[in-house]
Design a protein around this motif. Sequence first.
Motif, PDB file in Angstrom:
ATOM      1  N   LEU A 255      -1.432   8.299 -12.484  1.00  0.00           N
ATOM      2  CA  LEU A 255      -2.072   8.262 -11.270  1.00  0.00           C
ATOM      3  C   LEU A 255      -3.617   8.469 -11.550  1.00  0.00           C
ATOM      4  CD1 LEU A 255       0.518  10.617  -9.488  1.00  0.00           C
ATOM      5  CD2 LEU A 255       0.281   8.251  -9.316  1.00  0.00           C
ATOM      6  N   HIS A 256      -4.451   8.175 -10.521  1.00  0.00           N
ATOM      7  CA  HIS A 256      -5.764   8.012 -10.436  1.00  0.00           C
ATOM      8  C   HIS A 256      -6.241   9.568 -10.501  1.00  0.00           C
ATOM      9  CE1 HIS A 256      -5.088   8.831  -6.078  1.00  0.00           C
ATOM     10  NE2 HIS A 256      -6.156   9.435  -6.182  1.00  0.00           N
ATOM     11  N   ALA A 257      -7.577   9.852 -11.062  1.00  0.00           N
ATOM     12  CA  ALA A 257      -8.229  11.208 -11.088  1.00  0.00           C
ATOM     13  C   ALA A 257      -8.435  11.474  -9.596  1.00  0.00           C
ATOM     14  CB  ALA A 257      -9.346  10.967 -12.042  1.00  0.00           C
TER      15      ALA A 257
ATOM     16  N   GLN B 141       0.463  10.749  -1.598  1.00  0.00           N
ATOM     17  CA  GLN B 141       0.419   9.559  -2.494  1.00  0.00           C
ATOM     18  C   GLN B 141       0.374   8.387  -1.433  1.00  0.00           C
ATOM     19  OE1 GLN B 141       0.284  10.067  -5.757  1.00  0.00           O
ATOM     20  NE2 GLN B 141       0.123  12.171  -5.370  1.00  0.00           N
ATOM     21  N   TYR B 142      -0.891   7.830  -2.114  1.00  0.00           N
ATOM     22  CA  TYR B 142      -0.986   6.283  -1.126  1.00  0.00           C
ATOM     23  C   TYR B 142      -0.848   5.116  -1.983  1.00  0.00           C
ATOM     24  CZ  TYR B 142      -5.720   7.164  -2.766  1.00  0.00           C
ATOM     25  OH  TYR B 142      -6.805   7.269  -3.479  1.00  0.00           O
ATOM     26  N   ALA B 143      -1.044   4.058  -1.683  1.00  0.00           N
ATOM     27  CA  ALA B 143      -1.111   2.897  -2.497  1.00  0.00           C
ATOM     28  C   ALA B 143      -2.613   2.662  -3.337  1.00  0.00           C
ATOM     29  CB  ALA B 143      -0.971   1.552  -1.511  1.00  0.00           C
ATOM     30  N   SER B 144      -2.550   3.889  -4.230  1.00  0.00           N
ATOM     31  CA  SER B 144      -3.921   3.974  -4.945  1.00  0.00           C
ATOM     32  C   SER B 144      -3.721   2.895  -6.334  1.00  0.00           C
ATOM     33  CB  SER B 144      -4.010   5.393  -5.241  1.00  0.00           C
ATOM     34  OG  SER B 144      -3.023   5.717  -6.369  1.00  0.00           O
ATOM     35  N   ASP B 145      -4.652   2.629  -6.733  1.00  0.00           N
ATOM     36  CA  ASP B 145      -5.198   1.855  -8.011  1.00  0.00           C
ATOM     37  C   ASP B 145      -5.465   2.868  -8.972  1.00  0.00           C
ATOM     38  OD1 ASP B 145      -7.796   2.258  -7.572  1.00  0.00           O
ATOM     39  OD2 ASP B 145      -8.254   0.324  -6.962  1.00  0.00           O
ATOM     40  N   ALA B 146      -5.922   2.559 -10.227  1.00  0.00           N
ATOM     41  CA  ALA B 146      -6.144   3.529 -11.104  1.00  0.00           C
ATOM     42  C   ALA B 146      -7.498   4.263 -10.875  1.00  0.00           C
ATOM     43  CB  ALA B 146      -6.320   2.952 -12.511  1.00  0.00           C
ATOM     44  N   GLN B 147      -8.200   3.664 -10.285  1.00  0.00           N
ATOM     45  CA  GLN B 147      -9.585   4.335  -9.669  1.00  0.00           C
ATOM     46  C   GLN B 147      -9.540   5.239  -8.358  1.00  0.00           C
ATOM     47  OE1 GLN B 147      -9.592   0.963 -10.860  1.00  0.00           O
ATOM     48  NE2 GLN B 147      -9.779   1.719 -12.665  1.00  0.00           N
ATOM     49  N   GLY B 148      -8.157   5.287  -7.769  1.00  0.00           N
ATOM     50  CA  GLY B 148      -8.158   5.807  -6.576  1.00  0.00           C
ATOM     51  C   GLY B 148      -8.288   4.858  -5.079  1.00  0.00           C
ATOM     52  N   GLY B 149      -8.712   3.584  -5.395  1.00  0.00           N
ATOM     53  CA  GLY B 149      -9.008   2.773  -4.237  1.00  0.00           C
ATOM     54  C   GLY B 149      -7.507   2.257  -3.822  1.00  0.00           C
ATOM     55  N   VAL B 150      -7.554   1.589  -2.704  1.00  0.00           N
ATOM     56  CA  VAL B 150      -6.421   1.217  -1.993  1.00  0.00           C
ATOM     57  C   VAL B 150      -6.035  -0.115  -2.658  1.00  0.00           C
ATOM     58  CG1 VAL B 150      -5.328   0.550   0.093  1.00  0.00           C
ATOM     59  CG2 VAL B 150      -6.979   2.480   0.125  1.00  0.00           C
ATOM     60  N   ALA B 151      -4.684  -0.156  -3.093  1.00  0.00           N
ATOM     61  CA  ALA B 151      -4.423  -1.331  -4.199  1.00  0.00           C
ATOM     62  C   ALA B 151      -3.697  -2.574  -3.178  1.00  0.00           C
ATOM     63  CB  ALA B 151      -3.516  -0.830  -5.025  1.00  0.00           C
ATOM     64  N   ALA B 152      -3.309  -2.363  -1.921  1.00  0.00           N
ATOM     65  CA  ALA B 152      -2.731  -2.996  -1.186  1.00  0.00           C
ATOM     66  C   ALA B 152      -3.166  -3.121   0.096  1.00  0.00           C
ATOM     67  CB  ALA B 152      -1.191  -2.932  -1.366  1.00  0.00           C
TER      68      ALA B 152
ATOM     69  N   SER C  97      -6.480   7.295  11.478  1.00  0.00           N
ATOM     70  CA  SER C  97      -6.956   6.936  10.245  1.00  0.00           C
ATOM     71  C   SER C  97      -6.484   7.965   9.140  1.00  0.00           C
ATOM     72  CB  SER C  97      -8.471   6.585  10.337  1.00  0.00           C
ATOM     73  OG  SER C  97      -9.170   7.848  10.482  1.00  0.00           O
ATOM     74  N   LEU C  98      -6.464   7.432   7.837  1.00  0.00           N
ATOM     75  CA  LEU C  98      -6.286   8.411   6.936  1.00  0.00           C
ATOM     76  C   LEU C  98      -7.606   8.416   5.966  1.00  0.00           C
ATOM     77  CD1 LEU C  98      -2.910   7.014   5.926  1.00  0.00           C
ATOM     78  CD2 LEU C  98      -3.573   9.467   6.834  1.00  0.00           C
ATOM     79  N   ALA C  99      -7.748   9.184   4.645  1.00  0.00           N
ATOM     80  CA  ALA C  99      -8.725   9.330   3.972  1.00  0.00           C
ATOM     81  C   ALA C  99      -9.640   8.343   3.572  1.00  0.00           C
ATOM     82  CB  ALA C  99      -8.551  10.220   2.763  1.00  0.00           C
ATOM     83  N   LEU C 100      -9.159   7.084   3.239  1.00  0.00           N
ATOM     84  CA  LEU C 100     -10.032   5.994   2.733  1.00  0.00           C
ATOM     85  C   LEU C 100      -9.954   4.680   3.542  1.00  0.00           C
ATOM     86  CD1 LEU C 100      -9.414   6.346  -0.970  1.00  0.00           C
ATOM     87  CD2 LEU C 100     -11.236   6.892   0.131  1.00  0.00           C
ATOM     88  N   PRO C 101     -10.869   3.910   3.766  1.00  0.00           N
ATOM     89  CA  PRO C 101     -10.833   2.874   4.529  1.00  0.00           C
ATOM     90  C   PRO C 101      -9.625   1.896   4.093  1.00  0.00           C
ATOM     91  CG  PRO C 101     -13.016   3.280   4.102  1.00  0.00           C
ATOM     92  CD  PRO C 101     -12.080   4.122   3.183  1.00  0.00           C
ATOM     93  N   GLY C 102      -9.003   1.460   4.862  1.00  0.00           N
ATOM     94  CA  GLY C 102      -7.643   0.551   4.376  1.00  0.00           C
ATOM     95  C   GLY C 102      -6.399   1.154   4.162  1.00  0.00           C
TER      96      GLY C 102
ATOM     97  N   ALA D  68       3.993  -2.776   4.072  1.00  0.00           N
ATOM     98  CA  ALA D  68       5.045  -2.585   3.398  1.00  0.00           C
ATOM     99  C   ALA D  68       4.894  -2.301   1.839  1.00  0.00           C
ATOM    100  CB  ALA D  68       6.069  -3.816   3.499  1.00  0.00           C
ATOM    101  N   ALA D  69       3.754  -3.305   1.379  1.00  0.00           N
ATOM    102  CA  ALA D  69       3.449  -2.975   0.001  1.00  0.00           C
ATOM    103  C   ALA D  69       2.890  -1.468  -0.290  1.00  0.00           C
ATOM    104  CB  ALA D  69       2.220  -4.032  -0.282  1.00  0.00           C
ATOM    105  N   GLN D  70       2.086  -0.991   0.804  1.00  0.00           N
ATOM    106  CA  GLN D  70       1.481   0.201   0.796  1.00  0.00           C
ATOM    107  C   GLN D  70       2.556   1.369   0.830  1.00  0.00           C
ATOM    108  OE1 GLN D  70      -1.861   1.561   2.706  1.00  0.00           O
ATOM    109  NE2 GLN D  70      -2.974  -0.239   2.826  1.00  0.00           N
TER     110      GLN D  70
END
Length: 131
Positions: A11-13, A35-46, A114-119, A50-52
Amino acid sequence: MTIAITNPDGLHAPTRFGYSHVATARGEVVAIAGQYASDAQGGVAAEDFAAQVELALANLGTALRAAGVDHSHVIKLNTYIVDHSPERLETLARHITGIWGDRPPPQTLLGVASLALPGMLFEIDALAVRG
């Protein structure tokens, strides 16, 4: 009371965002951060809702396993959906049923602006108990 805070591999740091992924109290209660659709850096990966949901639930599973529990130990879920709709509820229900079958844990769902990060369109946190 002994509380252990951990950030599992896979999981991202999260500390740069001001939280940790897992807290275990007295060795029995396990709290999993949103937990959200995070990539390794904590960005939104999808981008797709449904993918999120699918990726967020996979990340939830990673956090649970890192704490020595699995989905069967979950006693409470909180879910957050941006622009909540019947279609999004149906998507979530399908994924929840895919994991927990006809015995899902109690869940509180909040429709949010909205949630913590855009997207981010979806986030889920959990409370689990060992044993």
